[in-house]
Design a protein around this motif. Structure first.
Motif, short mmCIF file in Angstrom:
data_model
loop_
_atom_site.label_atom_id
_atom_site.label_comp_id
_atom_site.label_asym_id
_atom_site.label_seq_id
_atom_site.Cartn_x
_atom_site.Cartn_y
_atom_site.Cartn_z
N SER A 11 -37.49 4.36 -40.86
CA SER A 11 -38.28 4.63 -39.65
C SER A 11 -37.37 4.62 -38.42
O SER A 11 -37.52 5.45 -37.51
CB SER A 11 -39.39 3.59 -39.49
N ALA A 12 -36.44 3.66 -38.39
CA ALA A 12 -35.48 3.60 -37.28
C ALA A 12 -34.63 4.86 -37.26
O ALA A 12 -34.37 5.44 -36.19
CB ALA A 12 -34.58 2.37 -37.42
N ALA A 13 -34.18 5.31 -38.43
CA ALA A 13 -33.38 6.52 -38.51
C ALA A 13 -34.15 7.74 -38.01
O ALA A 13 -33.60 8.60 -37.32
CB ALA A 13 -32.92 6.75 -39.95
N CYS A 14 -35.44 7.81 -38.33
CA CYS A 14 -36.28 8.91 -37.87
C CYS A 14 -36.35 8.94 -36.34
O CYS A 14 -36.15 9.98 -35.72
CB CYS A 14 -37.68 8.77 -38.47
N CYS A 15 -36.62 7.79 -35.74
CA CYS A 15 -36.70 7.72 -34.28
C CYS A 15 -35.36 8.06 -33.64
O CYS A 15 -35.31 8.80 -32.64
CB CYS A 15 -37.14 6.32 -33.85
N LEU A 16 -34.27 7.56 -34.20
CA LEU A 16 -32.95 7.84 -33.65
C LEU A 16 -32.62 9.33 -33.74
O LEU A 16 -32.12 9.93 -32.78
CB LEU A 16 -31.89 7.03 -34.40
N GLY A 17 -32.88 9.93 -34.89
CA GLY A 17 -32.56 11.35 -35.07
C GLY A 17 -33.31 12.24 -34.10
O GLY A 17 -32.73 13.11 -33.45
N PHE A 18 -34.63 12.02 -33.99
CA PHE A 18 -35.42 12.81 -33.04
C PHE A 18 -34.97 12.55 -31.60
O PHE A 18 -34.88 13.47 -30.78
CB PHE A 18 -36.91 12.46 -33.18
N GLY A 55 -36.77 6.88 -25.16
CA GLY A 55 -37.86 6.07 -25.69
C GLY A 55 -37.81 6.00 -27.21
O GLY A 55 -37.98 4.93 -27.82
N LEU A 56 -37.57 7.16 -27.85
CA LEU A 56 -37.46 7.18 -29.31
C LEU A 56 -36.23 6.40 -29.78
O LEU A 56 -36.29 5.69 -30.79
CB LEU A 56 -37.37 8.63 -29.79
N MET A 57 -35.13 6.52 -29.04
CA MET A 57 -33.92 5.80 -29.44
C MET A 57 -34.14 4.28 -29.33
O MET A 57 -33.70 3.52 -30.20
CB MET A 57 -32.73 6.21 -28.57
N VAL A 58 -34.81 3.85 -28.27
CA VAL A 58 -35.09 2.42 -28.11
C VAL A 58 -35.99 1.94 -29.24
O VAL A 58 -35.76 0.86 -29.82
CB VAL A 58 -35.74 2.15 -26.74
N ALA A 59 -37.00 2.74 -29.58
CA ALA A 59 -37.87 2.38 -30.70
C ALA A 59 -37.06 2.27 -31.99
O ALA A 59 -37.25 1.34 -32.79
CB ALA A 59 -38.98 3.41 -30.85
N GLY A 60 -36.12 3.22 -32.19
CA GLY A 60 -35.27 3.17 -33.36
C GLY A 60 -34.39 1.94 -33.38
O GLY A 60 -34.18 1.31 -34.43
N MET A 61 -33.87 1.58 -32.21
CA MET A 61 -33.01 0.40 -32.13
C MET A 61 -33.80 -0.88 -32.41
O MET A 61 -33.29 -1.80 -33.06
CB MET A 61 -32.34 0.34 -30.76
N VAL A 62 -35.04 -0.94 -31.93
CA VAL A 62 -35.88 -2.12 -32.18
C VAL A 62 -36.19 -2.23 -33.67
O VAL A 62 -36.06 -3.31 -34.27
CB VAL A 62 -37.17 -2.04 -31.36
N PRO A 78 -25.97 2.13 -43.92
CA PRO A 78 -26.03 3.43 -44.60
C PRO A 78 -27.39 4.10 -44.48
O PRO A 78 -27.48 5.34 -44.40
CB PRO A 78 -25.71 3.08 -46.07
N LEU A 79 -28.46 3.31 -44.45
CA LEU A 79 -29.80 3.88 -44.31
C LEU A 79 -29.99 4.46 -42.91
O LEU A 79 -30.62 5.51 -42.74
CB LEU A 79 -30.86 2.82 -44.60
N LEU A 80 -29.44 3.80 -41.90
CA LEU A 80 -29.55 4.31 -40.54
C LEU A 80 -28.80 5.63 -40.38
O LEU A 80 -29.15 6.45 -39.52
CB LEU A 80 -29.00 3.28 -39.54
N ALA A 81 -27.78 5.85 -41.22
CA ALA A 81 -27.01 7.09 -41.14
C ALA A 81 -27.85 8.31 -41.48
O ALA A 81 -27.48 9.44 -41.15
CB ALA A 81 -25.80 7.02 -42.07
N THR A 82 -29.00 8.09 -42.12
CA THR A 82 -29.87 9.22 -42.46
C THR A 82 -30.58 9.78 -41.23
O THR A 82 -31.37 10.72 -41.36
CB THR A 82 -30.91 8.82 -43.52
N ASN A 83 -30.30 9.23 -40.04
CA ASN A 83 -30.90 9.78 -38.82
C ASN A 83 -30.54 11.26 -38.67
O ASN A 83 -31.29 12.02 -38.06
CB ASN A 83 -30.48 8.98 -37.58
N LEU A 84 -29.41 11.66 -39.25
CA LEU A 84 -28.98 13.05 -39.16
C LEU A 84 -29.96 13.99 -39.87
O LEU A 84 -30.14 15.13 -39.47
CB LEU A 84 -27.58 13.20 -39.74
N LEU A 85 -30.59 13.50 -40.94
CA LEU A 85 -31.58 14.31 -41.65
C LEU A 85 -32.76 14.64 -40.73
O LEU A 85 -33.26 15.77 -40.71
CB LEU A 85 -32.07 13.58 -42.89
#
Length: 297
Positions: A11-18, A55-62, A78-85
């Motif tokens: 979920s964090a990766a999703c927020c970070l990627g977007f 806002g999305l990045m902060v949510a991802g960081m939290v 490694p799971l956070l690296a999937t933000n690129l997907l």
């Protein structure tokens, strides 16, 4: 692996990627005179799309911080690296570009690499290293490398600077993730008072702001495909070094496990590069000065 950690990290990766895509959409319009200057953030804060991305990045960081509190850095990174997907998914919607062989190959390498590293390494918690010299040595090396990359980026041309800045930001974010976990451990041990009396949360804040300036400067001067792969690759590598180096994370160290861990990390980096260089990734602003030095005015 805890299902909760998996859900939180993805979920964090999703927020970070977007969030990264929205930030780059806005930052590419910023003037080059703001390069590596806090003025860049003051200009971007007026742009609604950038605020949405932040806002999305902060949510991802939290969410990432909560995941780090529940699991090992060597597992979460490694799971956070999937933000690129997720960045690619949003970018494809914007550009209407098909995945093609490059996209599918990148997806397979990134997903397979994450799986191979986690299965082979079996990241698990251990006793944190109490020797302060080891802490400061590892953190100092990471920050020193980031400083060298940033210094060289200021003297380089537009073709190289964004990649170097993204690498520097990734190193800082990896250290930030490690210190976030330490802050979470202090909170669990003694509450808010225990956290605020330590230096780690303040270092997290400084590293976050510095990394943000570096990332936005990279987004400002080049297409996302030049900066995001470097950022996404450097952060988990730095986080794993910190996790194993002084947080007490343990990985399997027999020959077969080490081989597959190395293969997994190599696949992750290769997948990140393929996905990051995909034509679907947003283009940067139309700079007509490909040979201009990246010097702040």
């Amino acid at each position: 692996m805890s299902v909760l950690v998996l859900i939180l990290a993805v979920s964090a990766a999703c927020c970070l990627g977007f969030g990264f895509v929205l930030q780059q959409n806005a930052a590419r319009q910023a003037p080059l005179s703001d390069f590596l200057s806090p003025r860049l953030l003051l200009d971007l804060v007026k742009v609604p799309r950038w605020l949405g991305g932040i806002g999305l990045m902060v949510a991802g960081m939290v969410l990432g911080a909560i995941a780090l509190g529940q699991g090992e850095v060597s597992l979460v990174e490694p799971l956070l690296a999937t933000n690129l997907l997720f960045a690619l998914a949003l970018s494809r919607k914007q550009t209407k570009q098909p995945l093609g062989r490059q996209g599918w190959a990148g997806l397979a390498l990134l997903a397979g690499g994450v799986t191979a590293f986690i299965v082979a390494g079996e990241p698990r918690g251990g006793t944190a290293v109490t020797d302060p010299f080891r802490h400061w040595l590892i953190i100092g090396v990471m920050i020193g490398l980031a400083l060298l990359l940033t210094t060289y980026a200021k003297r380089s041309r537009l073709s190289a600077g964004p990649v170097l800045l993204a690498l520097a930001a990734g190193l800082l974010y990896g250290v930030q993730d490690a210190l976030t976990r330490v802050s979470g451990q202090r909170f669990s041990a003694g509450g808010l008072a225990e956290v605020l009396t330590g230096w780690q949360p303040y270092a997290v804040l400084v590293l976050g702001i510095t990394g943000l300036v570096l990332v936005q400067s990279a987004f400002e001067t080049a297409p996302l495909r030049m900066s995001l792969p470097a950022l996404t690759a450097a952060q988990p590598l730095a986080g794993i070094v910190c996790g194993v180096g002084f947080l007490g994370d343990r990985l399997r160290t027999d020959t077969a496990a080490l081989t597959w861990e190395a293969v997994g990390l190599a696949a992750i980096v290769a997948g990140i590069v393929l996905l990051g260089m995909h034509p679907a990734m947003p283009r940067g602003s139309d700079r007509s000065e490909p040979t201009r030095n990246l010097q702040p005015s």
